[in-house]
Scaffold this motif. Sequence first.
Motif, PDB file in Angstrom:
ATOM      1  N   ILE A  59      19.850  34.778  54.019  1.00 13.29           N
ATOM      2  CA  ILE A  59      20.591  36.003  53.722  1.00 13.29           C
ATOM      3  C   ILE A  59      20.772  36.788  55.007  1.00 13.29           C
ATOM      4  O   ILE A  59      19.809  37.055  55.730  1.00 13.29           O
ATOM      5  CB  ILE A  59      19.851  36.865  52.682  1.00 13.29           C
ATOM      6  N   ALA A  60      22.023  37.172  55.279  1.00  7.16           N
ATOM      7  CA  ALA A  60      22.331  38.000  56.443  1.00  7.16           C
ATOM      8  C   ALA A  60      22.895  39.331  55.957  1.00  7.16           C
ATOM      9  O   ALA A  60      24.020  39.374  55.452  1.00  7.16           O
ATOM     10  CB  ALA A  60      23.336  37.300  57.349  1.00  7.16           C
ATOM     11  N   PRO A  61      22.133  40.414  56.059  1.00  7.27           N
ATOM     12  CA  PRO A  61      22.675  41.724  55.696  1.00  7.27           C
ATOM     13  C   PRO A  61      23.707  42.163  56.742  1.00  7.27           C
ATOM     14  O   PRO A  61      23.409  42.206  57.945  1.00  7.27           O
ATOM     15  CB  PRO A  61      21.446  42.642  55.714  1.00  7.27           C
ATOM     16  N   ILE A  62      24.921  42.483  56.284  1.00 10.20           N
ATOM     17  CA  ILE A  62      25.999  42.894  57.191  1.00 10.20           C
ATOM     18  C   ILE A  62      26.810  43.994  56.503  1.00 10.20           C
ATOM     19  O   ILE A  62      26.560  44.343  55.358  1.00 10.20           O
ATOM     20  CB  ILE A  62      26.916  41.709  57.554  1.00 10.20           C
ATOM     21  N   TYR A  63      27.800  44.542  57.203  1.00 15.15           N
ATOM     22  CA  TYR A  63      28.849  45.320  56.543  1.00 15.15           C
ATOM     23  C   TYR A  63      30.155  45.049  57.266  1.00 15.15           C
ATOM     24  O   TYR A  63      30.170  44.767  58.467  1.00 15.15           O
ATOM     25  CB  TYR A  63      28.509  46.811  56.465  1.00 15.15           C
ATOM     26  N   THR A  64      31.258  45.087  56.539  1.00 15.97           N
ATOM     27  CA  THR A  64      32.508  44.530  57.057  1.00 15.97           C
ATOM     28  C   THR A  64      33.119  45.354  58.177  1.00 15.97           C
ATOM     29  O   THR A  64      33.892  44.826  58.985  1.00 15.97           O
ATOM     30  CB  THR A  64      33.548  44.366  55.935  1.00 15.97           C
ATOM     31  N   ARG A  65      32.820  46.649  58.268  1.00 15.67           N
ATOM     32  CA  ARG A  65      33.393  47.499  59.317  1.00 15.67           C
ATOM     33  C   ARG A  65      32.543  47.495  60.584  1.00 15.67           C
ATOM     34  O   ARG A  65      32.873  48.183  61.544  1.00 15.67           O
ATOM     35  CB  ARG A  65      33.548  48.930  58.808  1.00 15.67           C
ATOM     36  N   CYS A  66      31.462  46.745  60.585  1.00 14.80           N
ATOM     37  CA  CYS A  66      30.566  46.702  61.739  1.00 14.80           C
ATOM     38  C   CYS A  66      31.334  46.208  62.966  1.00 14.80           C
ATOM     39  O   CYS A  66      31.950  45.137  62.933  1.00 14.80           O
ATOM     40  CB  CYS A  66      29.395  45.779  61.441  1.00 14.80           C
ATOM     41  N   PRO A  67      31.324  46.977  64.062  1.00 16.96           N
ATOM     42  CA  PRO A  67      32.159  46.619  65.210  1.00 16.96           C
ATOM     43  C   PRO A  67      31.613  45.495  66.082  1.00 16.96           C
ATOM     44  O   PRO A  67      32.385  44.783  66.719  1.00 16.96           O
ATOM     45  CB  PRO A  67      32.241  47.932  66.003  1.00 16.96           C
ATOM     46  N   PRO A 100      28.291  49.968  50.047  1.00 13.44           N
ATOM     47  CA  PRO A 100      28.866  49.912  48.696  1.00 13.44           C
ATOM     48  C   PRO A 100      30.370  50.152  48.669  1.00 13.44           C
ATOM     49  O   PRO A 100      31.018  49.893  47.642  1.00 13.44           O
ATOM     50  CB  PRO A 100      28.103  51.021  47.951  1.00 13.44           C
ATOM     51  N   ARG A 101      30.939  50.622  49.786  1.00 12.49           N
ATOM     52  CA  ARG A 101      32.384  50.840  49.842  1.00 12.49           C
ATOM     53  C   ARG A 101      33.146  49.550  50.092  1.00 12.49           C
ATOM     54  O   ARG A 101      34.376  49.510  49.962  1.00 12.49           O
ATOM     55  CB  ARG A 101      32.725  51.859  50.937  1.00 12.49           C
ATOM     56  N   ASP A 102      32.452  48.484  50.473  1.00 11.68           N
ATOM     57  CA  ASP A 102      33.121  47.207  50.702  1.00 11.68           C
ATOM     58  C   ASP A 102      33.594  46.612  49.375  1.00 11.68           C
ATOM     59  O   ASP A 102      32.783  46.294  48.495  1.00 11.68           O
ATOM     60  CB  ASP A 102      32.184  46.233  51.428  1.00 11.68           C
ATOM     61  N   THR A 103      34.895  46.445  49.259  1.00 11.66           N
ATOM     62  CA  THR A 103      35.496  45.869  48.058  1.00 11.66           C
ATOM     63  C   THR A 103      35.627  44.358  48.226  1.00 11.66           C
ATOM     64  O   THR A 103      35.473  43.826  49.341  1.00 11.66           O
ATOM     65  CB  THR A 103      36.890  46.462  47.831  1.00 11.66           C
ATOM     66  N   THR A 121      28.532  32.363  50.806  1.00 15.17           N
ATOM     67  CA  THR A 121      28.834  33.480  49.906  1.00 15.17           C
ATOM     68  C   THR A 121      28.979  34.757  50.722  1.00 15.17           C
ATOM     69  O   THR A 121      28.151  35.043  51.585  1.00 15.17           O
ATOM     70  CB  THR A 121      27.698  33.658  48.873  1.00 15.17           C
ATOM     71  N   VAL A 122      30.040  35.504  50.438  1.00 16.59           N
ATOM     72  CA  VAL A 122      30.236  36.834  51.024  1.00 16.59           C
ATOM     73  C   VAL A 122      30.283  37.809  49.860  1.00 16.59           C
ATOM     74  O   VAL A 122      31.131  37.676  48.978  1.00 16.59           O
ATOM     75  CB  VAL A 122      31.532  36.911  51.857  1.00 16.59           C
ATOM     76  N   ALA A 123      29.361  38.768  49.838  1.00 17.71           N
ATOM     77  CA  ALA A 123      29.188  39.557  48.627  1.00 17.71           C
ATOM     78  C   ALA A 123      28.723  40.974  48.929  1.00 17.71           C
ATOM     79  O   ALA A 123      28.328  41.302  50.046  1.00 17.71           O
ATOM     80  CB  ALA A 123      28.179  38.868  47.707  1.00 17.71           C
ATOM     81  N   SER A 124      28.777  41.804  47.900  1.00 17.35           N
ATOM     82  CA  SER A 124      28.225  43.160  47.946  1.00 17.35           C
ATOM     83  C   SER A 124      27.937  43.586  46.508  1.00 17.35           C
ATOM     84  O   SER A 124      28.015  42.774  45.583  1.00 17.35           O
ATOM     85  CB  SER A 124      29.189  44.133  48.638  1.00 17.35           C
ATOM     86  N   ALA A 125      27.604  44.852  46.334  1.00 13.98           N
ATOM     87  CA  ALA A 125      27.263  45.350  45.001  1.00 13.98           C
ATOM     88  C   ALA A 125      27.384  46.870  45.002  1.00 13.98           C
ATOM     89  O   ALA A 125      27.790  47.483  46.005  1.00 13.98           O
ATOM     90  CB  ALA A 125      25.842  44.916  44.614  1.00 13.98           C
ATOM     91  N   GLY A 145      27.819  58.779  60.019  1.00 10.99           N
ATOM     92  CA  GLY A 145      29.270  58.935  60.043  1.00 10.99           C
ATOM     93  C   GLY A 145      29.953  57.796  59.329  1.00 10.99           C
ATOM     94  O   GLY A 145      29.714  57.549  58.144  1.00 10.99           O
ATOM     95  N   ASN A 146      30.780  57.046  60.067  1.00 12.18           N
ATOM     96  CA  ASN A 146      31.521  55.939  59.476  1.00 12.18           C
ATOM     97  C   ASN A 146      30.867  54.593  59.758  1.00 12.18           C
ATOM     98  O   ASN A 146      31.470  53.543  59.545  1.00 12.18           O
ATOM     99  CB  ASN A 146      32.962  55.935  60.020  1.00 12.18           C
ATOM    100  N   ALA A 147      29.633  54.622  60.254  1.00 16.20           N
ATOM    101  CA  ALA A 147      28.945  53.382  60.611  1.00 16.20           C
ATOM    102  C   ALA A 147      27.519  53.420  60.068  1.00 16.20           C
ATOM    103  O   ALA A 147      27.114  54.361  59.379  1.00 16.20           O
ATOM    104  CB  ALA A 147      28.952  53.189  62.122  1.00 16.20           C
ATOM    105  N   PHE A 148      26.750  52.380  60.390  1.00 14.72           N
ATOM    106  CA  PHE A 148      25.366  52.277  59.963  1.00 14.72           C
ATOM    107  C   PHE A 148      24.489  51.931  61.165  1.00 14.72           C
ATOM    108  O   PHE A 148      24.889  51.175  62.049  1.00 14.72           O
ATOM    109  CB  PHE A 148      25.187  51.181  58.907  1.00 14.72           C
ATOM    110  N   ARG A 149      23.282  52.488  61.168  1.00 17.10           N
ATOM    111  CA  ARG A 149      22.218  51.993  62.043  1.00 17.10           C
ATOM    112  C   ARG A 149      21.442  50.970  61.237  1.00 17.10           C
ATOM    113  O   ARG A 149      21.039  51.242  60.116  1.00 17.10           O
ATOM    114  CB  ARG A 149      21.301  53.131  62.484  1.00 17.10           C
ATOM    115  N   HIS A 150      21.228  49.799  61.816  1.00 19.93           N
ATOM    116  CA  HIS A 150      20.553  48.746  61.060  1.00 19.93           C
ATOM    117  C   HIS A 150      19.907  47.760  62.009  1.00 19.93           C
ATOM    118  O   HIS A 150      20.401  47.540  63.129  1.00 19.93           O
ATOM    119  CB  HIS A 150      21.539  48.014  60.140  1.00 19.93           C
ATOM    120  N   PRO A 151      18.820  47.126  61.590  1.00 18.39           N
ATOM    121  CA  PRO A 151      18.224  46.038  62.393  1.00 18.39           C
ATOM    122  C   PRO A 151      19.134  44.814  62.374  1.00 18.39           C
ATOM    123  O   PRO A 151      19.946  44.633  61.459  1.00 18.39           O
ATOM    124  CB  PRO A 151      16.899  45.752  61.682  1.00 18.39           C
TER     125      PRO A 151
END
Length: 227
Positions: A59-67, A100-103, A121-125, A145-151
Amino acid sequence: MKPVALAALLLALAPHVLAAGASLQAGYVEGQPLAAIDFIDDEGRVRSTNEWRGAPAIIAPIYTRCPVACPLIVEGLKRGLDSAKARPGTYRVILFSFDPRDTPADLHRFRERHHVPMAWTVASAGAPAIRSLMDSIGFHYAETGNAFRHPNVVIAIAPDLTTAKYLFGTDYSASDIDQALAMARGDSRWLDRSEGVILALLLFACVMSIIYLFQVRINPQAKGETS
């Protein structure tokens, strides 16, 4: 977790957390059960984490807007798995967005933009389900803001849906991935369980060798004596 192992884990984790710009407490513990949730994939299908039972997974935690970091994680996984000994079809790969905003459309664009293999699999909830799943694997993040701090981390999951191994950073060697999947399959658990017995046998053999050599040194004729 043993204190020495915990200390080593914290030392290994620190630079990656700092590099990601995250000063967040994490709870990386092997053997933790995944939260059972429903999620939606990039095709809009509602699915369940129970589908992941029966085979090791990453499992790779990501978000689609991550630059930067999340695309690097995906590329690191693709490179590592391309060179790994693990055969495709014997494991799963899940890119799970904690935004959660990722559609489904966002997830699908992410798949196309980064050439994610169709078998992955590419997914969210929804927000509560995301938080439940991320907490269960010890992955903590914060919105800024419009991004996330994450490991930067991916997690190998055992077929019984428990955490098995954490790989930190954005670049994963083939051997790292093979080892993580082996631990997820349980290949190394026999050795872990038996290390005390093995150590005791080695120590016994060493002691007996020392006693034998000492006897020969004191009485050289003892080597050839029989009763």
